[in-house]
Design an enzyme around this catalytic site. Structure first.
Site, PDB file in Angstrom:
ATOM      1  N   TYR A 172      73.448  47.202  38.912  1.00 18.21           N
ATOM      2  CA  TYR A 172      74.596  48.046  39.602  1.00 18.21           C
ATOM      3  C   TYR A 172      75.024  48.868  39.093  1.00 18.21           C
ATOM      4  O   TYR A 172      75.132  49.679  40.286  1.00 18.21           O
ATOM      5  CB  TYR A 172      74.642  46.820  40.445  1.00 18.21           C
ATOM      6  CG  TYR A 172      74.390  45.935  41.308  1.00 18.21           C
ATOM      7  CD1 TYR A 172      73.290  45.360  41.370  1.00 18.21           C
ATOM      8  CD2 TYR A 172      74.340  45.156  42.664  1.00 18.21           C
ATOM      9  CE1 TYR A 172      72.263  44.571  41.926  1.00 18.21           C
ATOM     10  CE2 TYR A 172      74.236  45.073  43.967  1.00 18.21           C
ATOM     11  CZ  TYR A 172      72.733  44.762  43.239  1.00 18.21           C
ATOM     12  OH  TYR A 172      72.268  43.341  44.226  1.00 18.21           O
ATOM     13  N   LYS A 222      64.629  38.322  31.151  1.00 15.93           N
ATOM     14  CA  LYS A 222      63.751  38.770  31.337  1.00 15.93           C
ATOM     15  C   LYS A 222      63.640  39.083  29.292  1.00 15.93           C
ATOM     16  O   LYS A 222      63.685  40.252  29.372  1.00 15.93           O
ATOM     17  CB  LYS A 222      63.283  40.016  32.241  1.00 15.93           C
ATOM     18  CG  LYS A 222      62.000  40.546  31.959  1.00 15.93           C
ATOM     19  CD  LYS A 222      60.871  39.661  32.836  1.00 15.93           C
ATOM     20  CE  LYS A 222      59.879  40.568  32.817  1.00 15.93           C
ATOM     21  NZ  LYS A 222      58.216  38.632  33.093  1.00 15.93           N
ATOM     22  N   ASP A 254      60.911  36.059  36.251  1.00 16.13           N
ATOM     23  CA  ASP A 254      59.823  35.887  37.205  1.00 16.13           C
ATOM     24  C   ASP A 254      59.283  34.319  37.142  1.00 16.13           C
ATOM     25  O   ASP A 254      59.428  33.506  38.292  1.00 16.13           O
ATOM     26  CB  ASP A 254      58.478  37.050  37.213  1.00 16.13           C
ATOM     27  CG  ASP A 254      58.278  36.121  35.501  1.00 16.13           C
ATOM     28  OD1 ASP A 254      59.233  35.641  34.661  1.00 16.13           O
ATOM     29  OD2 ASP A 254      57.018  36.735  34.613  1.00 16.13           O
ATOM     30  N   ASP A 278      71.398  38.445  42.201  1.00 16.75           N
ATOM     31  CA  ASP A 278      70.648  39.156  43.983  1.00 16.75           C
ATOM     32  C   ASP A 278      69.576  38.297  44.221  1.00 16.75           C
ATOM     33  O   ASP A 278      69.921  37.999  45.320  1.00 16.75           O
ATOM     34  CB  ASP A 278      71.131  40.185  44.061  1.00 16.75           C
ATOM     35  CG  ASP A 278      70.857  41.143  45.116  1.00 16.75           C
ATOM     36  OD1 ASP A 278      71.488  40.218  46.093  1.00 16.75           O
ATOM     37  OD2 ASP A 278      70.352  41.636  45.667  1.00 16.75           O
ATOM     38  N   ASP A 282      69.227  35.056  47.235  1.00 18.78           N
ATOM     39  CA  ASP A 282      68.393  34.915  48.526  1.00 18.78           C
ATOM     40  C   ASP A 282      67.532  33.879  48.013  1.00 18.78           C
ATOM     41  O   ASP A 282      66.861  33.295  49.709  1.00 18.78           O
ATOM     42  CB  ASP A 282      68.260  36.554  48.631  1.00 18.78           C
ATOM     43  CG  ASP A 282      69.069  37.419  49.441  1.00 18.78           C
ATOM     44  OD1 ASP A 282      70.221  37.119  49.499  1.00 18.78           O
ATOM     45  OD2 ASP A 282      68.308  38.112  50.197  1.00 18.78           O
TER      46      ASP A 282
HETATM   47  C1  IPM Z   1      74.552  40.127  48.575  1.00 22.91           C
HETATM   48  C2  IPM Z   1      74.726  41.570  48.887  1.00 22.91           C
HETATM   49  C3  IPM Z   1      75.094  43.587  48.011  1.00 22.91           C
HETATM   50  C4  IPM Z   1      74.242  43.195  46.661  1.00 22.91           C
HETATM   51  C5  IPM Z   1      74.534  44.190  48.653  1.00 22.91           C
HETATM   52  C6  IPM Z   1      74.846  44.570  50.380  1.00 22.91           C
HETATM   53  C7  IPM Z   1      74.575  45.218  48.095  1.00 22.91           C
HETATM   54  O1  IPM Z   1      72.671  41.645  48.597  1.00 22.91           O
HETATM   55  O2  IPM Z   1      76.057  40.323  48.295  1.00 22.91           O
HETATM   56  O3  IPM Z   1      74.381  39.659  47.716  1.00 22.91           O
HETATM   57  O4  IPM Z   1      72.731  43.048  46.220  1.00 22.91           O
HETATM   58  O5  IPM Z   1      75.343  42.295  45.893  1.00 22.91           O
HETATM   59 MG    MG Z   2      71.415  39.855  48.125  1.00 20.66          MG
END
Ligand code: IPM
Ligand code: MG
Length: 395
Positions: A172, A222, A254, A278, A282
């Site tokens: 990032y 990885k 993966d 990240d 999710d």
């Molecule tokens: C998160 C989001 C952020 C990230 C974005 C909005 C920059 O996806 O907090 O997970 O990638 O960290």
């Molecule tokens: Mg995110």
């Protein structure tokens, strides 16, 4: 180790549902005015923020705690108002606060902006400014919501995972980065970089948390391809010697993604870098039925932490009173417990969410047959009513 992380680590078991009191209960901490920087941001942000502040104020008042909210602009809203995604005034407000409560940023309107003027840059600067390097993202399957998961109940039942994501380094922020012309065509590039120091400080947080949970830590990288991951794995392995009570395993990212949907209960604590965290957070969030349920805490060494839902700004449903405010409300609870030392307020809020689910109230994202569908505002009303009734019972 930051004290907030130690307190977080001291909590074993099921994520935000565990309502353990911290070191200080009522008393000095409970009577102080707590300065909270409030960052509603974009999309559904303002709607869910409105619910969270109402709930905080009531639960706080019931416990003798007062909040002083200072609203500040971030993301697309800040771009529109000031031309930058994180105005200096916002960063100053955050640094002068005891904690930062952020809703969500981003939207179609700014999607075409150049990289430096994207709303997301505001969020990233908010993380790096106060050096919030440790992002704790619990994914707990609530028994009431197990059937709301897209996976079978028998797969997700009992899931209780803590993802510890490194938040201010990795690809990032690595340099060099950019888009440039090479040999007649444009080339985009980023750099994934971690120093031993960065790996060790997030590793320490993760080992400490794992040791207070079920004592199992999976480090995700990885290392079969990337040098940065080889170093990551080597550092984590070395640190493992200091934590003989923690069972450390290594997994390629993966495979980790696959294992999360194949057999998620094998995980207790996961530690990983910024981009893998990240993505995996999710995926872990979705095990729980809806990403609309999950809070997070981003913690620094000593400065104010940033508390925010894992979900985004959902521009497709913004302004329609359809958003699920619970992740935001639970982020406010995390803020109370880990940022403001108000465990009693946190427990009240978490119990109210639990009761609202028990009573069958659902926003659209977690709706199931036989339940009562409510909008964002009405979910807030339900929580307020529960808090009011609980305090009558207690009186
Ligand atoms: C998160 C989001 C952020 C990230 C974005 C909005 C920059 O996806 O907090 O997970 O990638 O960290
Ligand atoms: Mg995110």
């Amino acid at each position: 180790m930051p004290s907030a992380i130690l307190k977080m680590a001291a909590r074993a078991g099921p994520g935000w549902r565990a309502g353990r009191a911290g070191a200080r209960g009522r008393g000095a901490a409970a009577r102080a005015v707590h300065r909270v920087a409030l960052l509603p941001g974009d999309g559904i942000g303002p709607e869910i923020t409105a619910v969270a502040t109402r709930v905080l104020e009531l639960a706080g008042a019931q416990a003798g705690a007062e909040f002083a909210f200072t609203e500040a602009a971030i993301g697309g809203a800040a771009l529109d108002a000031t031309g930058v995604p994180l105005p200096d005034a916002t960063l100053e407000t955050c640094k002068a606060s005891d904690a930062v409560l952020l809703a969500a940023i981003g939207g179609y309107k700014w999607d075409g902006n150049e990289p430096a003027l994207r709303p997301e840059r505001g969020l990233l600067a908010l993380r790096t400014g106060p050096d919030c390097f440790a992002d704790l993202r619990p994914a707990v399957v609530q028994p009431q919501l197990a059937d709301a998961s897209t996976l079978k109940r028998e797969v997700v039942d009992g899931v209780d995972i803590m993802v510890v994501r490194e938040l201010v380094g990795g690809i990032y922020f690595g340099e060099p980065r950019g888009i440039e012309e090479r040999g007649g065509q444009r080339v985009g590039f980023n750099t994934m970089v971690y120093s031993e120091g960065e790996i060790e400080r997030i590793g320490r947080v993760a080992f400490d948390i794992a040791r207070k949970r079920q004592g199992r830590l999976v480090s995700v990288e990885k290392a079969n391809v990337l040098e940065v991951s080889m170093l990551w794995k080597e550092c984590l392995t070395k640190m493992g010697a200091d934590y003989p009570d923690v069972d450390l395993a290594h997994m390629y990212v993966d495979n980790a993604a696959m294992q999360l949907v194949r057999n998620p209960t094998q995980f207790d604590t996961i530690v990983t870098g910024n981009i893998f965290g990240d993505i995996l957070s999710d995926a872990a969030a979705m095990l729980t039925g809806s990403i609309g349920m999950l809070p997070s805490a981003s913690i620094s060494e000593g400065g104010p932490g940033v508390y925010e839902p894992v979900h985004g700004s959902a521009p497709d449903i913004a302004g329609q009173d359809l958003a699920n405010p619970l992740a935001m409300v639970l982020s406010a609870a995390m803020m109370c417990r880990y940022g403001l030392d108000l465990p009693e307020v946190a427990a009240k809020i978490e119990a109210a969410v639990d009761q609202a689910l028990d009573a069958g109230y659902r926003t659209g994202d977690i709706m199931q047959d036989g339940m009562t569908q409510v909008g964002c505002k009405e979910m807030g009303d339900v929580l307020m009513k529960i808090l009011e009734e609980e305090s009558k019972v207690a009186a």
